[in-house]
Design a protein around this motif. Structure first.
Motif, PDB file in Angstrom:
ATOM      1  N   GLU A 117       0.836  -1.205   0.000  1.00  0.00           N
ATOM      2  CA  GLU A 117       0.000   0.000   0.000  1.00  0.00           C
ATOM      3  C   GLU A 117       0.870   1.254   0.000  1.00  0.00           C
ATOM      4  OE1 GLU A 117      -2.945   2.330   3.108  1.00  0.00           O
ATOM      5  OE2 GLU A 117      -2.889   0.132   3.156  1.00  0.00           O
ATOM      6  N   GLY A 118       1.923   1.244   0.803  1.00  0.00           N
ATOM      7  CA  GLY A 118       2.831   2.387   0.833  1.00  0.00           C
ATOM      8  C   GLY A 118       3.532   2.601  -0.491  1.00  0.00           C
ATOM      9  N   LEU A 119       3.940   1.518  -1.135  1.00  0.00           N
ATOM     10  CA  LEU A 119       4.602   1.633  -2.436  1.00  0.00           C
ATOM     11  C   LEU A 119       3.639   2.159  -3.494  1.00  0.00           C
ATOM     12  CD1 LEU A 119       6.611  -1.700  -2.277  1.00  0.00           C
ATOM     13  CD2 LEU A 119       7.627   0.580  -2.460  1.00  0.00           C
ATOM     14  N   GLU A 120       2.392   1.699  -3.469  1.00  0.00           N
ATOM     15  CA  GLU A 120       1.399   2.180  -4.440  1.00  0.00           C
ATOM     16  C   GLU A 120       1.158   3.680  -4.266  1.00  0.00           C
ATOM     17  OE1 GLU A 120       0.134   1.167  -7.027  1.00  0.00           O
ATOM     18  OE2 GLU A 120      -0.036  -1.007  -7.053  1.00  0.00           O
ATOM     19  N   SER A 121       0.988   4.124  -3.009  1.00  0.00           N
ATOM     20  CA  SER A 121       0.751   5.549  -2.793  1.00  0.00           C
ATOM     21  C   SER A 121       1.973   6.368  -3.178  1.00  0.00           C
ATOM     22  CB  SER A 121       0.374   5.799  -1.326  1.00  0.00           C
ATOM     23  OG  SER A 121       1.427   5.455  -0.450  1.00  0.00           O
ATOM     24  N   THR A 122       3.164   5.831  -2.966  1.00  0.00           N
ATOM     25  CA  THR A 122       4.386   6.536  -3.371  1.00  0.00           C
ATOM     26  C   THR A 122       4.456   6.659  -4.885  1.00  0.00           C
ATOM     27  OG1 THR A 122       5.568   5.752  -1.418  1.00  0.00           O
ATOM     28  CG2 THR A 122       6.896   6.503  -3.273  1.00  0.00           C
ATOM     29  N   LEU A 123       4.149   5.585  -5.605  1.00  0.00           N
ATOM     30  CA  LEU A 123       4.168   5.640  -7.069  1.00  0.00           C
ATOM     31  C   LEU A 123       3.113   6.613  -7.583  1.00  0.00           C
ATOM     32  CD1 LEU A 123       4.608   1.842  -7.864  1.00  0.00           C
ATOM     33  CD2 LEU A 123       6.320   3.652  -8.117  1.00  0.00           C
ATOM     34  N   LEU A 124       1.979   6.707  -6.875  1.00  0.00           N
ATOM     35  CA  LEU A 124       0.942   7.654  -7.277  1.00  0.00           C
ATOM     36  C   LEU A 124       1.430   9.083  -7.099  1.00  0.00           C
ATOM     37  CD1 LEU A 124      -2.009   8.249  -8.116  1.00  0.00           C
ATOM     38  CD2 LEU A 124      -2.603   8.159  -5.693  1.00  0.00           C
TER      39      LEU A 124
END
Length: 467
Positions: A321-328
């Motif tokens: 989840e943290g990686l997805e929000s970072t990529l966003l």
């Protein structure tokens, strides 16, 4: 137990008289050096000052995937640590391990500070000022760099949010005109004497039409619009080309028009087709508004997750989840030349950690990877379970890191970027967050075209990180 005669043989204490040496002995203690045993660890609080009386120690640092010996304390008088005598944030810069049996004098940093102030007040002030100045410069530089980064991310996010917001505003304005046209067509249909049965047939025909699921071929679309426009013109329909565009976009053809003409009043074909075209336009515009507002909500949710502004600092964390929000959040940096490949392991559990700090680590790793590729290449982000730890790997197809750069990558202030570039969050801080705060490890594996930064986080932290 160390005695006065032991310290008299140490060159470091040549300037001290017997009374001062006794005070040092009273404030300190003897620690034996045992070959192979660790005396202090890299990154721990430097609460003690250590002086070699006899014997030897190896000093090592964790670089990449291995521990590298960076020095040896094998001469009486060699010292290390004690930084907290003048710097409350001081930590040991390397790990010390016994090599040859011997003895160490260990003095608490607070006691060292007190003795230095009494014996050498001017020198103590100079040392304290040196530490304070260095710490202030570091904090100011990082704050400034952080503000520059925040401005860059904010500008990118503003652009990302503005696009769907502007699309929603434009579609809502056009929706008003489409609704007016729809009502006008209904009035014309009533004037033409449309019966309830005819309206039912016409509505059934309207339901047969659906917008295309793939992008239409421009040439084919133009040919179909021309064919429908000519048919409508021969049928005496006003503004045939305007109606043809809407009807073709929904999949109507000449056969459908002929069935619609049979279901319409003699003088009401134009009004009936106008009503069908306006319903198509309204549905299409509503879809655009729905998609635009969904995108805005998705961006806001991503920013909220990235900042962790509504969550406890320490919690069970889903690194994906943290990686997805970072990529966003990093989206503006990734387009248009970077291809992102996600490889999320299906069996990756939650880990104990501080998601806000971990997101800083992911931001730094992604930003460095994009810079290494000069904005063009493949970014691969992988998560997997490895024993009792979760591994996060950020890989890029950039030019790679030389052995010299890899050795210095985790040093404070070290960077290969030009002034004003980067996130302002160095790998040294990423190392502190992963290793010191979460009990994990971070390592580098690099060659031209394939650089990987690998972070290991224990699923269960032995001790929750201090706030």
């Amino acid at each position: 137990m160390l005695e006065l005669s032991d310290l008299r043989t140490v060159p470091l204490f040549d300037g001290l008289d017997d009374d001062q040496l006794v005070q040092l002995l009273d404030g300190g203690s003897e620690v034996p050096i045992v070959p192979g045993e660790v005396v202090w660890l890299e990154g721990d609080r430097a609460d003690y000052w250590w002086v070699v009386v006899d014997g030897s120690l190896d000093l090592s640092r964790h670089i990449g995937r291995e521990d590298v010996v960076v020095g040896r304390m094998d001469v009486p008088g060699r010292w290390a640590g004690g930084f907290r005598a003048w710097d409350e944030h001081g930590v040991y810069l390397a790990t010390a391990r016994g090599v040859a049996p011997g003895r160490l004098l260990r003095v608490p940093a607070q006691r060292l500070h007190e003795l230095a102030n009494v014996w050498f007040p001017f020198a103590a002030h100079l040392v304290a000022g040196l530490y304070g100045t260095a710490r202030s410069i570091e904090a100011t530089a990082r704050q400034r760099s952080g503000l520059v980064t925040l401005g860059t991310l904010a500008a990118g996010l503003a652009h990302e949010i503005n696009n769907p917001a502007a699309a929603a505003a434009r579609s809502s304005a056009e929706l008003e005109h489409a609704c007016d046209g729809l009502l006008d067509a209904l009035r014309q249909m009533a004037t033409a004497g449309l019966t309830a049965a005819q309206f039912g047939e016409l509505d059934a025909l309207r339901r047969e039409l659906e917008p295309p699921t793939t992008l239409p071929d421009p040439l084919e679309t133009a040919d179909r619009e021309e064919a429908l426009g000519e048919w409508l013109d021969r049928a005496g329909v006003e503004r045939p080309w305007e109606l043809a565009a809407s009807l073709v976009s929904a999949g109507a053809d000449v056969g459908w028009l002929e069935r619609a003409a049979a279901a319409s009043p003699a003088d009401g074909l134009g009004a009936c087709l106008g009503w069908v075209a306006r319903t198509i336009d309204v549905a299409s515009l509503l879809g655009e508004v729905r998609e635009s507002t969904r995108r805005v909500s998705e961006l806001v949710a991503g920013i909220k997750s990235y900042s962790q502004m509504d969550r406890a600092s320490h919690q069970r964390v889903d690194v994906r989840e943290g990686l997805e929000s970072t990529l966003l959040v990093m989206g503006p940096r990734l387009r248009p030349g970077v291809t992102v490949v996600r490889d999320w392991g299906a069996d990756v559990p939650l880990v104990d950690g501080m998601p806000g700090e971990l997101n800083q680590v992911w931001t730094n790793l992604v930003d460095n990877a994009v810079d290494a590729m000069d904005g063009h290449g493949t970014l691969r982000v992988t998560t997997r379970l490895d024993g009792d730890a979760v591994v996060v790997e950020v890989a890029d197809t950039g030019t790679g890191m030389s052995p010299e750069v890899q050795q210095r990558a985790f040093e404070a202030f070290y960077t290969t970027k030009d002034v004003g570039r980067g996130t302002g969050l160095g790998l040294d801080i990423a190392h502190r967050i992963v290793v010191d705060r979460h009990g994990g490890s971070i390592e580098i594996e690099s060659r031209p075209g394939d650089t990987r930064l690998r972070v290991r986080l224990p699923v269960r932290a032995a001790h929750p990180p201090a706030p």
